[in-house]
Design a protein around this motif. Structure first.
Motif, PDB file in Angstrom:
ATOM      1  N   UNK A  45      -4.648  -7.001   8.730  1.00 13.09           N
ATOM      2  CA  UNK A  45      -5.993  -7.351   8.040  1.00 13.09           C
ATOM      3  C   UNK A  45      -4.735  -7.650   6.673  1.00 13.09           C
ATOM      4  N   UNK A  46      -3.946  -6.574   6.391  1.00 14.43           N
ATOM      5  CA  UNK A  46      -3.803  -6.452   5.068  1.00 14.43           C
ATOM      6  C   UNK A  46      -2.407  -6.108   5.284  1.00 14.43           C
ATOM      7  N   UNK A  47      -1.443  -6.088   4.882  1.00 10.80           N
ATOM      8  CA  UNK A  47      -0.024  -5.389   4.109  1.00 10.80           C
ATOM      9  C   UNK A  47      -0.046  -4.921   2.510  1.00 10.80           C
ATOM     10  N   UNK A  48       0.556  -3.254   2.802  1.00 11.24           N
ATOM     11  CA  UNK A  48       0.899  -2.238   1.969  1.00 11.24           C
ATOM     12  C   UNK A  48       2.169  -1.967   2.073  1.00 11.24           C
ATOM     13  N   UNK A  49       3.112  -2.939   1.080  1.00  4.15           N
ATOM     14  CA  UNK A  49       4.416  -2.323   1.227  1.00  4.15           C
ATOM     15  C   UNK A  49       4.178  -1.038  -0.590  1.00  4.15           C
ATOM     16  N   UNK A  50       5.236  -0.624   0.259  1.00  6.66           N
ATOM     17  CA  UNK A  50       4.971   1.123  -0.917  1.00  6.66           C
ATOM     18  C   UNK A  50       6.694   0.535  -1.320  1.00  6.66           C
ATOM     19  N   UNK A  51       6.687   0.902  -2.790  1.00  4.11           N
ATOM     20  CA  UNK A  51       7.466   1.402  -3.589  1.00  4.11           C
ATOM     21  C   UNK A  51       8.017   2.307  -4.588  1.00  4.11           C
ATOM     22  N   UNK A  68      11.706  -2.309  -5.548  1.00  4.11           N
ATOM     23  CA  UNK A  68      10.432  -3.418  -5.458  1.00  4.11           C
ATOM     24  C   UNK A  68      10.803  -4.616  -6.042  1.00  4.11           C
ATOM     25  N   UNK A  69      11.403  -6.066  -4.519  1.00  7.28           N
ATOM     26  CA  UNK A  69      11.223  -6.591  -5.265  1.00  7.28           C
ATOM     27  C   UNK A  69       9.991  -7.822  -5.345  1.00  7.28           C
ATOM     28  N   UNK A  70       9.550  -8.166  -5.954  1.00  8.55           N
ATOM     29  CA  UNK A  70       8.229  -8.976  -5.788  1.00  8.55           C
ATOM     30  C   UNK A  70       8.410 -10.599  -4.614  1.00  8.55           C
ATOM     31  N   UNK A  87      -4.323  -9.347   3.242  1.00  8.23           N
ATOM     32  CA  UNK A  87      -4.516  -8.784   1.908  1.00  8.23           C
ATOM     33  C   UNK A  87      -2.876  -8.479   1.551  1.00  8.23           C
ATOM     34  N   UNK A  88      -2.168  -8.692   0.587  1.00  5.67           N
ATOM     35  CA  UNK A  88      -1.616  -8.645   0.327  1.00  5.67           C
ATOM     36  C   UNK A  88      -1.601  -7.444  -0.916  1.00  5.67           C
ATOM     37  N   UNK A  89      -0.633  -5.916  -0.667  1.00  2.78           N
ATOM     38  CA  UNK A  89      -0.809  -4.956  -1.588  1.00  2.78           C
ATOM     39  C   UNK A  89       0.038  -4.187  -1.851  1.00  2.78           C
ATOM     40  N   UNK A  90       0.624  -3.992  -3.079  1.00  8.01           N
ATOM     41  CA  UNK A  90       1.979  -3.310  -3.963  1.00  8.01           C
ATOM     42  C   UNK A  90       1.244  -2.155  -3.746  1.00  8.01           C
ATOM     43  N   UNK A  91       1.857  -0.702  -3.372  1.00  5.46           N
ATOM     44  CA  UNK A  91       1.557   0.491  -3.920  1.00  5.46           C
ATOM     45  C   UNK A  91       2.891   1.614  -4.480  1.00  5.46           C
ATOM     46  N   UNK A  92       2.913   2.412  -5.308  1.00  3.86           N
ATOM     47  CA  UNK A  92       3.794   3.655  -5.904  1.00  3.86           C
ATOM     48  C   UNK A  92       4.161   2.840  -7.043  1.00  3.86           C
ATOM     49  N   UNK A  93       4.601   4.089  -7.896  1.00  2.78           N
ATOM     50  CA  UNK A  93       4.565   3.389  -8.808  1.00  2.78           C
ATOM     51  C   UNK A  93       6.086   2.907  -9.565  1.00  2.78           C
ATOM     52  N   UNK A  94       6.652   2.457  -8.393  1.00  2.00           N
ATOM     53  CA  UNK A  94       8.134   1.476  -8.237  1.00  2.00           C
ATOM     54  C   UNK A  94       7.613  -0.670  -9.140  1.00  2.00           C
ATOM     55  N   UNK A  95       6.390  -0.799  -8.128  1.00  2.00           N
ATOM     56  CA  UNK A  95       5.855  -2.224  -8.549  1.00  2.00           C
ATOM     57  C   UNK A  95       5.863  -1.837 -10.241  1.00  2.00           C
TER      58      UNK A  95
END
Length: 313
Positions: free
Chosen positions: A246-252, A258-260, A274-282
């Protein structure tokens, strides 16, 4: 940092300092009597209190002891690094009632000091007990942000670029991984019908936060599919397609990892997530419009729960 007591700084009695350092009050009194490593401040009455410089000096002594120095050698080293100044009298401070609960920050600080002491001593059993206590007393995300992450960061900074001492950081990391896995319950009936997929971007080295997020979501009865080991982009895309999350969370954590464009690869197919980017790398400005940036782990846990099942528990 100055070695003397500073006017107006918080001070602590011997019992509180002993708890923070993980030693007996009698040990602190002995170090004071024999080596002069006691409080630099006293009240108008008979009670003497430790300032921040006194505690820093005692921590230097502990580190020297853990590296094999005798008590006298460790005390001499601490005093050489942070010489004492005269004892400064201060007014009596109000006494906290014995039944009063310590603030969360005080609990985190105490647990972090005890965890650091156990790790420096390479005491695996004590490290495991400290982690279990922190996770049980504070909860996963407060324990992560207030205890585990600060200690890991401090140890990493201390031995960056050198090999000696790095074994302490590795030992602690292994114990943290195990503790987070143990803190992640297996859900018989998760609240979400389709899972949330948690993964690190390829080439990411800082993988521990996704374990903390998985444990926090499980505590909210949100089922997750965790890939703690960074997967190649093509493998990650297949995993998303087969899991139908249902959702994807990619940590960087690393900006260079962190490649968008990775979100375009994992979002192909008929099943939309649903797509989420998490972490200070984004970089927020570089993310595709359909990708939502999550500021930190608490924000990620709350937002994913809301998106998947709503705000109510």
């Amino acid at each position: 940092m100055g070695s003397g007591a500073r006017e107006g700084e918080p001070t602590l009695p011997v019992a509180s300092v002993a708890r923070r350092l993980g030693v007996a009050p009698s040990t602190l009194r002995t170090w004071d009597r024999r080596y002069g490593l006691g409080p630099s401040r006293h009240t108008d009455g008979r009670h003497r209190r430790y300032g921040s410089s006194d505690i820093d000096r005692l921590e230097l002594m502990q580190r020297a002891l853990l590296r094999g120095a005798s008590t006298a050698e460790a005390a001499r080293f601490a005093l050489q690094q942070m010489p004492r100044t005269e004892i400064v009298p201060i007014a009596d401070e109000p006494v906290t009632p014995a039944h009063a609960e310590p603030a969360d920050g005080e609990v985190s600080s105490r647990l972090a000091r005890r965890l650091s002491t156990a790790a420096l001593a390479m005491d695996v059993g004590a490290v495991q007990r400290m982690l279990a206590e922190a996770l049980g007393e504070l909860g996963v995300l407060p324990a992560w942000s207030g205890v585990v992450e600060p200690v890991l960061t401090a140890l990493g900074a201390r031995w960056r670029g050198v090999s000696a001492g790095a074994e302490v950081e590795y030992l602690l990391a292994e114990c943290v991984y195990a503790a987070l896995v143990r803190a992640t319950p297996v859900l018989d009936a998760p609240r979400n019908l389709r899972p949330v997929l948690l993964a690190c971007v390829p080439e990411e080295r800082d993988t521990m936060p996704v374990y903390a997020l998985a444990a926090a979501l499980a505590g909210r009865r949100i089922g997750a599919q965790l890939f703690g080991v960074p997967l190649p982009a093509e493998v990650l895309a297949v995993a998303v397609r087969r899991s139908a999350p249902a959702a994807v969370v990619l940590w960087a954590h690393r900006r260079d990892a962190a490649d968008p464009r990775l979100f375009a690869r994992v979002s192909r197919g008929r099943q939309r997530s649903r797509l989420f980017a998490c972490g200070p790398g984004w970089d927020a400005g570089a993310l595709p419009d359909k990708v939502e940036l999550l500021a930190d782990l608490p924000a990620a846990a709350g937002r994913v729960e809301h998106v998947l099942v709503g705000a109510g528990r």
